[in-house]
Design a protein around this motif. Structure first.
Motif, PDB file in Angstrom:
ATOM      1  N   VAL A 105       0.847  -1.195   0.000  1.00 47.67           N
ATOM      2  CA  VAL A 105       0.000   0.000   0.000  1.00 47.67           C
ATOM      3  C   VAL A 105       0.881   1.243   0.000  1.00 47.67           C
ATOM      4  N   GLU A 106       0.554   2.145  -0.941  1.00 46.20           N
ATOM      5  CA  GLU A 106       1.266   3.427  -1.004  1.00 46.20           C
ATOM      6  C   GLU A 106       0.247   4.539  -0.754  1.00 46.20           C
ATOM      7  N   TRP A 107       0.670   5.570  -0.005  1.00 47.38           N
ATOM      8  CA  TRP A 107      -0.215   6.696   0.264  1.00 47.38           C
ATOM      9  C   TRP A 107       0.372   7.912  -0.449  1.00 47.38           C
ATOM     10  N   MET A 108      -0.328   8.391  -1.466  1.00 46.05           N
ATOM     11  CA  MET A 108       0.204   9.505  -2.254  1.00 46.05           C
ATOM     12  C   MET A 108      -0.516  10.806  -1.890  1.00 46.05           C
ATOM     13  N   TYR A 109       0.269  11.767  -1.363  1.00 47.44           N
ATOM     14  CA  TYR A 109      -0.264  13.094  -1.054  1.00 47.44           C
ATOM     15  C   TYR A 109       0.054  14.015  -2.237  1.00 47.44           C
ATOM     16  N   GLU A 110      -0.447  15.216  -2.193  1.00 47.03           N
ATOM     17  CA  GLU A 110      -0.232  16.275  -3.200  1.00 47.03           C
ATOM     18  C   GLU A 110      -1.115  16.065  -4.433  1.00 47.03           C
ATOM     19  N   SER A 111      -2.061  16.980  -4.599  1.00 47.88           N
ATOM     20  CA  SER A 111      -3.020  16.874  -5.702  1.00 47.88           C
ATOM     21  C   SER A 111      -2.326  16.759  -7.065  1.00 47.88           C
ATOM     22  N   SER A 112      -1.269  17.550  -7.282  1.00 45.65           N
ATOM     23  CA  SER A 112      -0.607  17.517  -8.598  1.00 45.65           C
ATOM     24  C   SER A 112       0.036  16.159  -8.859  1.00 45.65           C
ATOM     25  N   ASP A 113       0.630  15.574  -7.831  1.00 47.17           N
ATOM     26  CA  ASP A 113       1.252  14.247  -7.985  1.00 47.17           C
ATOM     27  C   ASP A 113       0.182  13.190  -8.274  1.00 47.17           C
ATOM     28  N   ILE A 114      -0.946  13.301  -7.567  1.00 44.42           N
ATOM     29  CA  ILE A 114      -2.028  12.324  -7.754  1.00 44.42           C
ATOM     30  C   ILE A 114      -2.567  12.414  -9.184  1.00 44.42           C
ATOM     31  N   ILE A 115      -2.801  13.643  -9.635  1.00 43.80           N
ATOM     32  CA  ILE A 115      -3.358  13.830 -10.986  1.00 43.80           C
ATOM     33  C   ILE A 115      -2.364  13.322 -12.041  1.00 43.80           C
ATOM     34  N   ARG A 116      -1.089  13.644 -11.852  1.00 45.98           N
ATOM     35  CA  ARG A 116      -0.069  13.179 -12.804  1.00 45.98           C
ATOM     36  C   ARG A 116      -0.045  11.645 -12.850  1.00 45.98           C
TER      37      ARG A 116
END
Ligand SMILES: N[C@@H](CCC(=O)N[C@@H](CS)C(=O)NCC(=O)O)C(=O)O
Length: 123
Positions: A105-116
């Motif tokens: 499981v990975e937890w990705m923060y930051e809207s720009s990173d998520i969208i990319r």
């Protein structure tokens, strides 16, 4: 004073969310087979979010445009998902995308990173 600021932020958030709803435009179109495949893949994803947070609205907009039925989990106070986010990701900051892959499981923060990440994987 804190309550007033919170109220104003929430009111602004609701306005932005409403504007987002009426200006969303069209979703990415796939063949039924492709969409079925994508739907299966996104079962491994979940977006932790607040309804009225502008960064979450931006992320939800991208998710809508990419036609991804990703589960949304509210991280608001009182929601059980808030604790999950804190325990798993390390902080209550939204948006955060929970990505499950090969048992990890990975937890990705930051809207720009998520969208990319979503665009690279699903566009
Ligand atoms: N740079 C971040 C900003 C996210 C952000 O500030 N989210 C706010 C809600 S609108 C939050 O979770 N704040 C709590 C915190 O930062 O601890 C992004 O683009 O995702």
């Amino acid at each position: 004073m804190k309550i007033l600021i919170k109220l104003i932020r929430n009111a602004l958030g609701v306005i932005i969310a409403t504007l987002d709803l009426v200006t969303r435009g069209s979703k990415l179109k796939r063949t039924p087979e492709q969409q079925q495949e994508v739907n299966k893949e996104v079962e491994q994803l979940a977006l932790y979010q607040f309804f009225a947070c502008p960064f979450c609205i931006k992320t939800r907009r991208a998710i809508y445009k990419l036609n991804l039925p990703i589960e949304k989990r509210s991280a608001s106070e009182g929601s059980p998902h808030r604790q999950e986010l804190l325990a798993g990701g390390g902080r209550v900051k939204v948006p955060c995308l929970r990505i499950e892959k090969d048992g990890k499981v990975e937890w990705m923060y930051e809207s720009s990173d998520i969208i990319r990440y979503l665009e690279q994987r699903f566009a």
